[in-house]
Motif scaffolding. Structure first.
Motif, PDB file in Angstrom:
ATOM      1  N   ALA A 127      11.067  -9.784  68.668  1.00 37.07           N
ATOM      2  CA  ALA A 127      10.307  -8.537  68.587  1.00 37.07           C
ATOM      3  C   ALA A 127      11.003  -7.424  69.356  1.00 37.07           C
ATOM      4  O   ALA A 127      11.501  -7.645  70.463  1.00 37.07           O
ATOM      5  N   PRO A 128      11.045  -6.218  68.790  1.00 38.97           N
ATOM      6  CA  PRO A 128      11.618  -5.094  69.534  1.00 38.97           C
ATOM      7  C   PRO A 128      10.635  -4.581  70.577  1.00 38.97           C
ATOM      8  O   PRO A 128       9.421  -4.754  70.444  1.00 38.97           O
ATOM      9  N   GLU A 129      11.174  -3.945  71.596  1.00 36.35           N
ATOM     10  CA  GLU A 129      10.296  -3.316  72.573  1.00 36.35           C
ATOM     11  C   GLU A 129       9.652  -2.075  71.977  1.00 36.35           C
ATOM     12  O   GLU A 129       8.494  -1.768  72.247  1.00 36.35           O
ATOM     13  N   ARG A 130      10.434  -1.364  71.172  1.00 40.09           N
ATOM     14  CA  ARG A 130       9.913  -0.145  70.540  1.00 40.09           C
ATOM     15  C   ARG A 130      10.454  -0.086  69.116  1.00 40.09           C
ATOM     16  O   ARG A 130      11.599  -0.446  68.863  1.00 40.09           O
ATOM     17  N   PRO A 186      20.866  -6.407  78.421  1.00 41.10           N
ATOM     18  CA  PRO A 186      21.052  -7.087  79.708  1.00 41.10           C
ATOM     19  C   PRO A 186      21.181  -6.119  80.874  1.00 41.10           C
ATOM     20  O   PRO A 186      20.887  -6.477  82.018  1.00 41.10           O
ATOM     21  N   ASP A 187      21.630  -4.902  80.591  1.00 42.51           N
ATOM     22  CA  ASP A 187      21.775  -3.906  81.648  1.00 42.51           C
ATOM     23  C   ASP A 187      20.470  -3.187  81.958  1.00 42.51           C
ATOM     24  O   ASP A 187      20.417  -2.291  82.797  1.00 42.51           O
ATOM     25  N   GLY A 188      19.396  -3.561  81.256  1.00 42.88           N
ATOM     26  CA  GLY A 188      18.099  -2.933  81.490  1.00 42.88           C
ATOM     27  C   GLY A 188      17.898  -1.626  80.753  1.00 42.88           C
ATOM     28  O   GLY A 188      16.823  -1.032  80.828  1.00 42.88           O
ATOM     29  N   GLN A 189      18.918  -1.167  80.020  1.00 36.59           N
ATOM     30  CA  GLN A 189      18.834   0.094  79.296  1.00 36.59           C
ATOM     31  C   GLN A 189      18.431  -0.153  77.841  1.00 36.59           C
ATOM     32  O   GLN A 189      18.735  -1.208  77.266  1.00 36.59           O
ATOM     33  N   TYR A 202       5.696  12.467  75.896  1.00 38.59           N
ATOM     34  CA  TYR A 202       6.671  11.705  75.116  1.00 38.59           C
ATOM     35  C   TYR A 202       8.009  11.625  75.856  1.00 38.59           C
ATOM     36  O   TYR A 202       8.619  10.553  75.943  1.00 38.59           O
ATOM     37  N   ARG A 203       8.448  12.743  76.376  1.00 39.98           N
ATOM     38  CA  ARG A 203       9.740  12.747  77.072  1.00 39.98           C
ATOM     39  C   ARG A 203       9.677  11.927  78.352  1.00 39.98           C
ATOM     40  O   ARG A 203      10.638  11.240  78.704  1.00 39.98           O
ATOM     41  N   ALA A 204       8.532  11.999  79.029  1.00 37.15           N
ATOM     42  CA  ALA A 204       8.384  11.198  80.244  1.00 37.15           C
ATOM     43  C   ALA A 204       8.439   9.702  79.931  1.00 37.15           C
ATOM     44  O   ALA A 204       8.898   8.903  80.749  1.00 37.15           O
ATOM     45  N   GLY A 205       7.999   9.339  78.727  1.00 36.07           N
ATOM     46  CA  GLY A 205       8.023   7.941  78.323  1.00 36.07           C
ATOM     47  C   GLY A 205       9.319   7.535  77.648  1.00 36.07           C
ATOM     48  O   GLY A 205       9.441   6.397  77.178  1.00 36.07           O
ATOM     49  N   GLY A 206      10.279   8.450  77.581  1.00 37.90           N
ATOM     50  CA  GLY A 206      11.565   8.133  76.982  1.00 37.90           C
ATOM     51  C   GLY A 206      11.563   8.090  75.471  1.00 37.90           C
ATOM     52  O   GLY A 206      12.456   7.497  74.848  1.00 37.90           O
ATOM     53  N   LEU A 207      10.569   8.741  74.836  1.00 36.60           N
ATOM     54  CA  LEU A 207      10.470   8.719  73.378  1.00 36.60           C
ATOM     55  C   LEU A 207      11.292   9.838  72.755  1.00 36.60           C
ATOM     56  O   LEU A 207      11.426  10.926  73.319  1.00 36.60           O
TER      57      LEU A 207
END
Length: 262
Positions: free
Chosen positions: A69-72, A104-107, A248-253
């Motif tokens: 499953a994808p995170e987003r 793996p780098d958390g990004q 949205y921007r604060a959530g990285g969308l």
């Protein structure tokens, strides 16, 4: 082999250019009309296959998804007017599905986009796009985001097939409407108009849509300017719930639908 090459070139290029490119690249001599016949036959077969896949999924149940499953999951939709050689136009509906995962780098890292397009009505296009979104992890995604330009059919499909999704109006379309209003109020290439638009965009970026609408309603204007003002008041009022750009921007969308516009 010849038919496969002809249909691929015919899908990517105008038929005359496809025939010439085939001759240059593969020494295959075909007339533009032959490239057209082959391309359209392959396209018709593929269209029938896709229709059957959708019908089977809705009758027998959605296929099992093996991928993690994808995170987003991003789902973007748009309509584009395509002109034929006769000068008549038809709207093609286009959908893009992009899964995003943590590496793996958390990004966040995005998988390759997949595309769905059709000249069909929105009611027919919706299940086809929903099936592709399912294949990419729609039901298991932690978060689903639907991007569009504000067209009603987009939000109707989002509500039907991605009911838990965050719906976002493309920033470019929203900002273009503010520029249109600025030109109507101040004229083209006006320094005061540019300054006014920049102030409105700053409020929009801060999620102050309802404040913008209140200010515009109070503005005294007549004629064509009043008509444009009223159009934008209606649009931004209807879309306000999809314009929380600060959140949205604060959530990285993503706040732009460039993935489908391109």
């Amino acid at each position: 082999v010849v038919g496969g090459l002809a249909s691929q070139f015919g899908a990517l290029l105008p038929f005359g250019q496809a025939a010439a490119t085939l001759a240059d690249a593969a020494c295959i001599q075909l007339s533009p009309s032959t490239v057209r016949v082959v391309s359209e036959a392959v396209g018709a077969r593929r269209e029938a296959e896709l229709r059957q896949l959708v019908a089977d999924a809705w009758q027998d149940g959605l296929p099992v998804v093996a991928a993690p499953a994808p995170e987003r999951l991003y789902v973007a939709m748009d309509g584009v007017r395509i002109m034929s050689t006769s000068g008549e136009g038809r709207e093609a509906k286009v959908g893009v599905v992009v899964p995003e995962r943590r590496g793996p780098d958390g990004q966040p890292h995005r998988d390759a986009a997949s595309y769905v397009t059709s000249f069909a009505t929105a009611a027919t296009f919706g299940p086809r796009l929903a099936l592709e979104a399912h294949r990419r992890g729609l039901e298991e995604a932690v978060e689903v985001v639907v991007l569009g330009d504000g067209a009603e059919w987009i939000w109707n499909l989002a509500a039907e097939h991605c009911p838990q999704a965050t719906q976002i109006v493309d920033w470019y379309h929203a900002s273009e409407r503010i520029w249109e209003l600025g030109r109507a109020l101040y004229g083209d290439a006006s320094r005061p108009g540019t300054a006014w638009v920049e102030r409105q965009l700053a409020l929009l970026a801060a999620g102050q849509v309802r404040r913008l609408v209140r200010n515009w309603r109070r503005r005294v204007c007549t004629g064509a300017a009043a008509t444009v003002r009223d159009e934008q008041v209606t649009y931004f009022t209807n879309q306000a719930g999809r314009m929380a750009y600060d959140q949205y921007r604060a959530g990285g969308l993503d706040i732009g639908s460039g993935m489908v516009e391109s």
